[in-house]
Design an enzyme around this catalytic site. Structure first.
Site, PDB file in Angstrom:
ATOM      1  N   CYS A  81       0.629   3.366   3.589  1.00  0.00           N
ATOM      2  CA  CYS A  81       0.927   2.770   4.724  1.00  0.00           C
ATOM      3  C   CYS A  81       2.090   3.489   5.205  1.00  0.00           C
ATOM      4  CB  CYS A  81       1.265   1.275   4.549  1.00  0.00           C
ATOM      5  SG  CYS A  81      -0.523   0.231   4.986  1.00  0.00           S
ATOM      6  N   CYS A 125       0.805  -1.160  -0.022  1.00  0.00           N
ATOM      7  CA  CYS A 125       0.022   0.052   0.047  1.00  0.00           C
ATOM      8  C   CYS A 125       1.017   1.149  -0.131  1.00  0.00           C
ATOM      9  CB  CYS A 125      -0.849  -0.136   1.200  1.00  0.00           C
ATOM     10  SG  CYS A 125      -1.789   1.573   1.589  1.00  0.00           S
ATOM     11  N   HIS A 173      -8.362   7.247   3.433  1.00  0.00           N
ATOM     12  CA  HIS A 173      -7.759   8.649   2.980  1.00  0.00           C
ATOM     13  C   HIS A 173      -8.664   9.424   2.518  1.00  0.00           C
ATOM     14  CE1 HIS A 173      -7.610   6.582  -0.888  1.00  0.00           C
ATOM     15  NE2 HIS A 173      -7.280   7.713  -1.295  1.00  0.00           N
ATOM     16  N   GLN A 216      -8.832  13.545   0.413  1.00  0.00           N
ATOM     17  CA  GLN A 216      -8.275  14.437  -0.574  1.00  0.00           C
ATOM     18  C   GLN A 216      -8.531  15.956  -0.419  1.00  0.00           C
ATOM     19  OE1 GLN A 216      -7.585  13.244  -4.751  1.00  0.00           O
ATOM     20  NE2 GLN A 216      -8.993  11.565  -4.482  1.00  0.00           N
ATOM     21  N   HIS A 260      -4.308   0.491   8.099  1.00  0.00           N
ATOM     22  CA  HIS A 260      -4.560  -0.081   6.691  1.00  0.00           C
ATOM     23  C   HIS A 260      -6.053  -0.426   6.795  1.00  0.00           C
ATOM     24  CE1 HIS A 260      -3.968  -0.773   2.565  1.00  0.00           C
ATOM     25  NE2 HIS A 260      -4.723  -2.072   2.746  1.00  0.00           N
ATOM     26  N   ASN A 294     -13.463  10.037  -1.171  1.00  0.00           N
ATOM     27  CA  ASN A 294     -14.002   8.982  -2.059  1.00  0.00           C
ATOM     28  C   ASN A 294     -13.729   7.899  -1.337  1.00  0.00           C
ATOM     29  OD1 ASN A 294     -14.627  10.607  -4.198  1.00  0.00           O
ATOM     30  ND2 ASN A 294     -12.782  10.549  -5.070  1.00  0.00           N
ATOM     31  N   HIS A 315      -7.022   2.318   1.930  1.00  0.00           N
ATOM     32  CA  HIS A 315      -6.508   2.593   3.032  1.00  0.00           C
ATOM     33  C   HIS A 315      -6.894   4.076   3.688  1.00  0.00           C
ATOM     34  CE1 HIS A 315      -2.510   3.301   5.565  1.00  0.00           C
ATOM     35  NE2 HIS A 315      -3.664   4.355   5.959  1.00  0.00           N
ATOM     36  N   SER A 321      -9.198   4.274  -5.188  1.00  0.00           N
ATOM     37  CA  SER A 321      -8.305   3.209  -5.776  1.00  0.00           C
ATOM     38  C   SER A 321      -7.315   2.426  -4.484  1.00  0.00           C
ATOM     39  CB  SER A 321      -7.441   3.942  -6.954  1.00  0.00           C
ATOM     40  OG  SER A 321      -6.914   4.941  -6.471  1.00  0.00           O
ATOM     41  N   GLU A 372     -23.758  27.673  -5.331  1.00  0.00           N
ATOM     42  CA  GLU A 372     -24.097  27.722  -3.781  1.00  0.00           C
ATOM     43  C   GLU A 372     -23.789  29.188  -3.558  1.00  0.00           C
ATOM     44  OE1 GLU A 372     -22.769  24.792  -1.008  1.00  0.00           O
ATOM     45  OE2 GLU A 372     -23.656  23.287  -2.153  1.00  0.00           O
TER      46      GLU A 372
END
Ligand SMILES: O=P(O)(O)O[C@H]1O[C@H](CO)[C@@H](O)[C@H](O)[C@H]1O
Ligand SMILES: O=P(O)(O)O[C@H]1O[C@H](CO)[C@@H](O)[C@H](O)[C@H]1O
Lengths: 348, 348
Positions: B53, B50, B166, B168, B113, B153, B164, B161, B182
């Site tokens: 990790c 990963c 996470h 963004q 993980h 996501n 683990h 993808s 908005e």
């Protein structure tokens, strides 16, 4: 000017007034995420369990006729209903709702369970176009209908729950949000320039050529400058037609040819039945003058890297802005490089 | 008034000004379409392959530190780049493009993980909230940054993808299209009523109660009246905060609690790690007065009928209008009926 194939940039969608983010440098990214199942490619001509095949029974107990040409019926699970009562909700001017009336229909494109549009003959595709036209005319004759959406979801990945070749028509009494946007943008341009925005856009694209895929007597198929989906395309009528009811016999035939060529090229990209959602945008009905509208058809295909890896329009895209990796020009080149003979007939 | 659980209707989204089509009668439709793979639920605490990790190598050759708290780095495949040159394209006022500058970061939420947000402790979730806050502050200090999108996501079905845990952050020099909408809607309301639209909306929802899921000291989680995705929710701050930099210590802690409870309830609906795209919407930065903005976080989860059958936003939805089957009120009831103890801990 800037290097359009290298630098991240945004492009303006003329039809919605919204922008798309293009990140050309990002297409080299490796993919470790979800991989789709390949659609099995060996359907029988007739499937006794398919509710769309001729002579079979449907969910509501009806039985399909033994049809030999495109067959239309009201969706057994319509999202819109003809007899919805009028009604509004308004709580504090903050919770605002209104009933919606409509009619949802299904069109089996062919009696053959095993075909898709690119595998049908031009003569049979012309029958489909003619049914779209007559259905449009029939629905437009209902005074409370204001918009008619003709579309196809193709492939399981696009939510299509039956592989028998078919499309849908949803007709309703208000304008959907995407139509409102296109209506606005086209209106502003038309009353400023005296021509439809897509007429002028076509001139520019036919001069630049880099995004054009098909250019025949009555239609152009191209990757729009502002495409969001990897292999998104548009078919635009050369004549400024506001809706399909105005199509001549020749235009019906030419659209059939354009559909066959475009979907054949799509299938040849990854040697797979290329999934997409596609549909026509055309003028609202029963709402007076629509001189600003210009008939066109959008294709939104999800595949990006292969027959099994699609573009995900997710976090950033849902919350902020549609985003793409390969440019419209790269996509157009790939589609243009495909054979016009379907891979199943031994072209690739 | 009308029977909101029976009749097809549209509802107005106060934040975008756009409508959603609701077809409550349609939820009885059988499903013969695509079924997703179930995510395997037995990841190791540490995966040597990963790239997220602790201690492992990444795509660009960098090596992760042996981090023990949330770890942030610049995305090795950033869609936006810091050093994009300025540039415009304008052909005939029809092909319009502009370069975009930005910074894309990745946040590993935990060194473990095998965890997801609902499986982390409130103390560890608070560390995540604090990193979101400090990253926001750091990015907002860059004068050319105008908008910062913090998002996650979750799940392969949402284009994630790497399992683990996470999220963004994409920060950029213009306002993305959803933010523009908005911004407009909030501005109009604020300058007319002297209060943020979400303050008044919260009052109405807390009075009606039918769509509210969590109501704690500083936040409310609810299914918005105009939700488009089946189990879509929003977290709204009770205080009218314009961005996360204004969060007090208590608010950081309360958001951690709210996140834990909401995502636990989500996982318990289908006893599965519930996929979604989620993200905060907050005021633009370095663009002056933003008094009309009210911090909130959207959750867009795709699942509809089970852990493996999602809602497809396809043909009609892409071409015309977002559409849903179960109502916001039904969805809220389902989420409210879930235990706040995660199913893996033996709650269901
Ligand atoms: O950046 P990631 O996780 O590799 O990629 C994922 O999130 C991005 C931002 O929403 C999307 O553009 C990608 O399509 C998706 O696969
Ligand atoms: O009507 P179908 O084919 O059963 O359903 C499909 O198309 C509809 C219209 O785009 C969508 O609302 C559904 O989510 C999708 O699964």
């Amino acid at each position: 000017m800037f290097a359009i194939n290298d630098v991240p940039h945004t492009r303006l969608n003329l039809l919605t007034g919204e922008r798309v983010l293009v990140s050309p440098h990002r297409s080299k990214r490796p993919w470790q995420g979800q991989v789709e199942d390949l659609a099995p490619d060996n359907r029988p001509e007739y499937d006794p369990k398919c509710y769309l095949c001729p002579g079979n029974g449907r969910a509501d107990g009806d039985q399909n006729p033994k049809y030999t040409e495109p067959f239309v019926f009201v969706n057994d699970f319509s999202a819109l209903l003809k007899d919805s009562p009028d009604g509004q909700i308004n709580v504090d001017n903050l919770l605002i709702a209104e009933t919606e009336r409509g009619i949802c229909k299904v069109i089996a494109f062919s009696p053959r369970h095993d075909l898709t549009l690119p595998e049908m003959s031009i003569a049979d595709l012309k029958l489909v176009v003619e049914v779209w036209k007559s259905e449009f005319q029939e629905l437009a004759a209902i005074p409370w209908i204001n918009y008619i959406q003709i579309f196809e979801n193709k492939g399981a990945i696009m939510g299509c729950s039956n592989p028998h070749p078919h499309g849908q028509i949803w007709a309703q009494n208000t304008l959907p949000v995407e139509i409102e946007k296109e209506d606005q943008q086209q209106k502003i341009y038309f009353y400023k320039h005296g021509k439809s925005i897509l007429s002028d856009y076509l001139d520019t694209e036919l001069r630049e050529k880099t995004r054009v895929i098909i250019d025949n007597e009555h239609f152009v198929a191209l990757v729009p400058f502002w495409a969001a989906w990897p292999y998104e395309t548009m078919i635009i009528s050369k004549r400024q037609i506001t809706n399909i009811a105005e199509f001549t016999e020749e235009e019906c035939e030419d659209l059939a040819k354009t559909l066959k060529e475009l979907t054949t090229r799509y299938d040849n990209i990854f040697n797979t039945s290329f999934p997409y959602s596609a549909g026509m945008h055309q003028a609202p009905v029963n709402l007076g003058e629509q001189a600003h509208w210009h008939w066109h058809m959008h294709f939104y295909p999800p595949l990006l890297r292969s027959a099994t890896v699609k573009k995900f329009m997710v976090g950033y895209e849902m919350l902020a802005n549609p985003q793409r990796d390969i440019t419209a020009e790269m996509a157009a080149e790939t589609i243009r490089n495909q054979s016009t003979i379907h891979y199943k007939e031994g072209a690739n």
